[in-house]
Design an enzyme around this catalytic site. Structure first.
Site, PDB file in Angstrom:
ATOM      1  N   ASP A 199       2.680  25.189 -38.831  1.00 25.53           N
ATOM      2  CA  ASP A 199       3.870  25.916 -38.394  1.00 25.53           C
ATOM      3  C   ASP A 199       4.869  25.934 -39.547  1.00 25.53           C
ATOM      4  O   ASP A 199       5.446  24.901 -39.910  1.00 25.53           O
ATOM      5  CB  ASP A 199       4.461  25.220 -37.159  1.00 25.53           C
ATOM      6  CG  ASP A 199       5.630  25.988 -36.549  1.00 25.53           C
ATOM      7  OD1 ASP A 199       6.175  26.880 -37.222  1.00 25.53           O
ATOM      8  OD2 ASP A 199       5.995  25.676 -35.397  1.00 25.53           O
ATOM      9  N   HIS A 200       5.082  27.119 -40.120  1.00 24.87           N
ATOM     10  CA  HIS A 200       5.919  27.220 -41.324  1.00 24.87           C
ATOM     11  C   HIS A 200       7.404  27.032 -41.021  1.00 24.87           C
ATOM     12  O   HIS A 200       8.222  26.949 -41.950  1.00 24.87           O
ATOM     13  CB  HIS A 200       5.703  28.574 -41.997  1.00 24.87           C
ATOM     14  CG  HIS A 200       5.817  28.523 -43.493  1.00 24.87           C
ATOM     15  ND1 HIS A 200       6.185  27.392 -44.182  1.00 24.87           N
ATOM     16  CD2 HIS A 200       5.608  29.477 -44.443  1.00 24.87           C
ATOM     17  CE1 HIS A 200       6.204  27.640 -45.475  1.00 24.87           C
ATOM     18  NE2 HIS A 200       5.862  28.898 -45.672  1.00 24.87           N
ATOM     19  N   ARG A 201       7.789  26.932 -39.750  1.00 31.69           N
ATOM     20  CA  ARG A 201       9.187  26.653 -39.431  1.00 31.69           C
ATOM     21  C   ARG A 201       9.555  25.232 -39.830  1.00 31.69           C
ATOM     22  O   ARG A 201      10.700  24.962 -40.224  1.00 31.69           O
ATOM     23  CB  ARG A 201       9.444  26.848 -37.929  1.00 31.69           C
ATOM     24  CG  ARG A 201       9.345  28.278 -37.449  1.00 31.69           C
ATOM     25  CD  ARG A 201       9.515  28.352 -35.941  1.00 31.69           C
ATOM     26  NE  ARG A 201       8.467  27.594 -35.231  1.00 31.69           N
ATOM     27  CZ  ARG A 201       8.382  27.497 -33.900  1.00 31.69           C
ATOM     28  NH1 ARG A 201       9.302  28.095 -33.137  1.00 31.69           N
ATOM     29  NH2 ARG A 201       7.405  26.816 -33.344  1.00 31.69           N
ATOM     30  N   VAL A 217       6.989  23.010 -41.460  1.00 34.48           N
ATOM     31  CA  VAL A 217       6.098  22.509 -42.503  1.00 34.48           C
ATOM     32  C   VAL A 217       6.146  23.480 -43.681  1.00 34.48           C
ATOM     33  O   VAL A 217       5.707  24.628 -43.567  1.00 34.48           O
ATOM     34  CB  VAL A 217       4.656  22.368 -41.990  1.00 34.48           C
ATOM     35  CG1 VAL A 217       3.760  21.860 -43.120  1.00 34.48           C
ATOM     36  CG2 VAL A 217       4.601  21.429 -40.798  1.00 34.48           C
TER      37      VAL A 217
END
Length: 466
Positions: free
Chosen positions: A436-438, A440
């Protein structure tokens, strides 16, 4: 004469409970009792399938089964009455005089407030049911009892009943989109076997008897969606979306369009890991547990999380917070006959290698038997999906809702590889980490994936990095 008050006190009704985390409905897979059977407090009376798992329901009181309100295969809303029990069978007039009216006609007896106690996820206990003669029973109740007996593979069928088949065979037909009414039975007594269902699923045209009408006394699930599959040469099959498949669809859509996914890949030489697996299989400390590459991969991921704890987190949209988890509930994606489920090993970070192996073995066996409880699938933090068992190299896995990362493991294959300056055949696999790029960043995700790969290349790092 039995008064209405006495009749209400005599018959107790058991409603479909919420067996876990706000579920709204469940499908009745199998009844273990019939009208006239004696039941005791805590005895399993039916098996239901929720959006998460197959669960067995115990009855919370003693008595004699008076009525089954729904047939197998029916989807029932939480809170609906599914079974009525005569808790005082030796008192009052005949059952026909004391029988309550259908739920739609009169109010139900007042039930205790709050959720009813339900035990889930354990094996089927030996039934202690005993049949007793019923006198003066109403015709609908008798018909329902006969039909339910046929559905459970017990007793003779009544005229115009559904085709004879045991519950596993009905499930197979349902999965294949086969209408049992069109299947020619070859089993003893006219019972449809698994081979009959497979034969009906073959594309070659075959003669089939006309579908038998369903008795109106027992509610049945809609079957129109599976009828086209029984037509020779049909170009499409429509399968109702419900149960586990419905839950998977909702979870994957929610995850894919909520969490911005990033997937990174690495190809790694796992020859030393495969040698370690072979050695552990002969280790006396690992006796009685299954040792395979997934065990070492799981341990490698746990070590990587310990070195990079920020990966083990969740995004709280409501409070606009990142929730760091100081425990690892390691999810293992499992393909089952009912669909994909992701049970998890609680507090996996605290387990030794033998303990982790035992937990993995129990998790897989329970999932294959369809006995995974909703609690076993709740609270996961990070997941592993082993797509390599299907012979594929890797994939771009979608996050399990509420988690920050998922590791996909590809097939381990013998490939040419440069080792110590020479091209040699080595055991190689490809790993893929979606996150999850939010919460990580690319750096953190890359470090975790690189650590897992480094451990699999040099398993001694399980010791030096632990």
């Amino acid at each position: 004469m039995t008064t209405m008050t006495e009749a209400s006190a005599r018959f107790r009704e058991f409603k479909m409970p919420d067996v876990g985390e706000g579920l709204t409905e469940a499908e009745i897979l199998k009844w273990y009792v019939q009208p006239g059977d004696t039941v005791t407090d805590g005895q399993v009376v039916c098996e239901v399938e929720t959006a998460k798992a197959a669960v067995e329901l115990p009855i919370p009181f003693d008595g004699v089964v008076h009525e089954l309100r729904f047939a197998e295969g029916t989807t029932v809303d939480v809170g609906q009455v599914i079974i009525a029990v005569d808790v005082a069978p030796g008192s009052g007039d005949a059952a026909a005089q004391a029988a309550p009216a259908p739920a739609a006609a009169e109010p139900e007896p007042e039930a205790p407030k709050g959720r009813q106690p339900v035990l889930v996820g354990y094996g089927v206990a030996e039934s202690s049911t005993k049949r007793r003669a019923r006198k003066g029973a109403e015709q609908p109740a008798a018909a329902a009892a006969a039909i339910q007996g046929e559905l459970n593979g017990r007793g003779p069928a009544v005229p115009e009943s559904r085709p004879l088949a045991k519950p596993p065979v009905r499930k197979l037909a349902k999965d294949l989109g086969i209408d049992l009414a069109t299947v020619v039975p070859t089993g003893e007594g006219g019972i449809i076997t698994r081979e009959d269902v497979h034969a009906a699923a073959m594309p070659a045209p075959a003669q089939a008897p006309a579908p038998a009408p369903v008795p109106a006394t027992v509610p049945e699930p809609a079957v129109t969606a599976t009828v086209p599959a029984a037509v020779p040469g049909a170009r499409e099959t429509r399968i109702p979306v419900k149960g586990v498949r419905k839950a998977i669809a909702q979870a994957m859509v929610g995850s894919a369009f909520t969490a911005p996914h990033v997937t990174e890949f690495v190809t790694v030489d796992v020859t030393r890991t495969m040698k370690l697996v072979a050695e552990l299989k002969d280790d006396k400390d690992m006796a009685g547990v299954r040792v395979n590459p997934l065990l070492i991969i799981a341990k490698a991921l746990l070590v990587a999380i310990k070195r990079n704890p920020e990966i083990n987190a969740a995004w709280d949209e409501a409070n606009q917070e990142i929730v760091q988890k100081h425990y690892v509930n390691l999810g293992i994606a499992a393909a089952t006959p009912r669909g994909l489920i992701v049970p998890n090993i609680k507090d996996a970070q605290d387990k030794t290698l033998p303990q982790l192996a035992a937990a993995l073995g129990e998790l897989v066996a329970t999932a294959r038997d369809g006995r995974t409880s909703p609690a076993a699938m709740a609270g996961g933090t990070v997941t592993i999906t082993n797509v390599g068992v299907f012979g594929v190299d890797t994939g771009t896995p979608i996050l399990n809702p509420g988690e920050s990362a998922i590791l996909a493991v590809g097939a381990i294959k013998l490939q040419p590889w440069v080792h110590k300056g020479k091209v040699k055949p080595r055991q190689v696999t490809t790993l893929a980490l979606s996150f999850d790029h939010r919460l990580v960043d690319g750096e953190l995700g890359s470090k975790v994936l690189a650590d897992v790969a480094a451990i699999l290349e040099q398993p001694k790092r399980l010791i030096t990095w632990a």
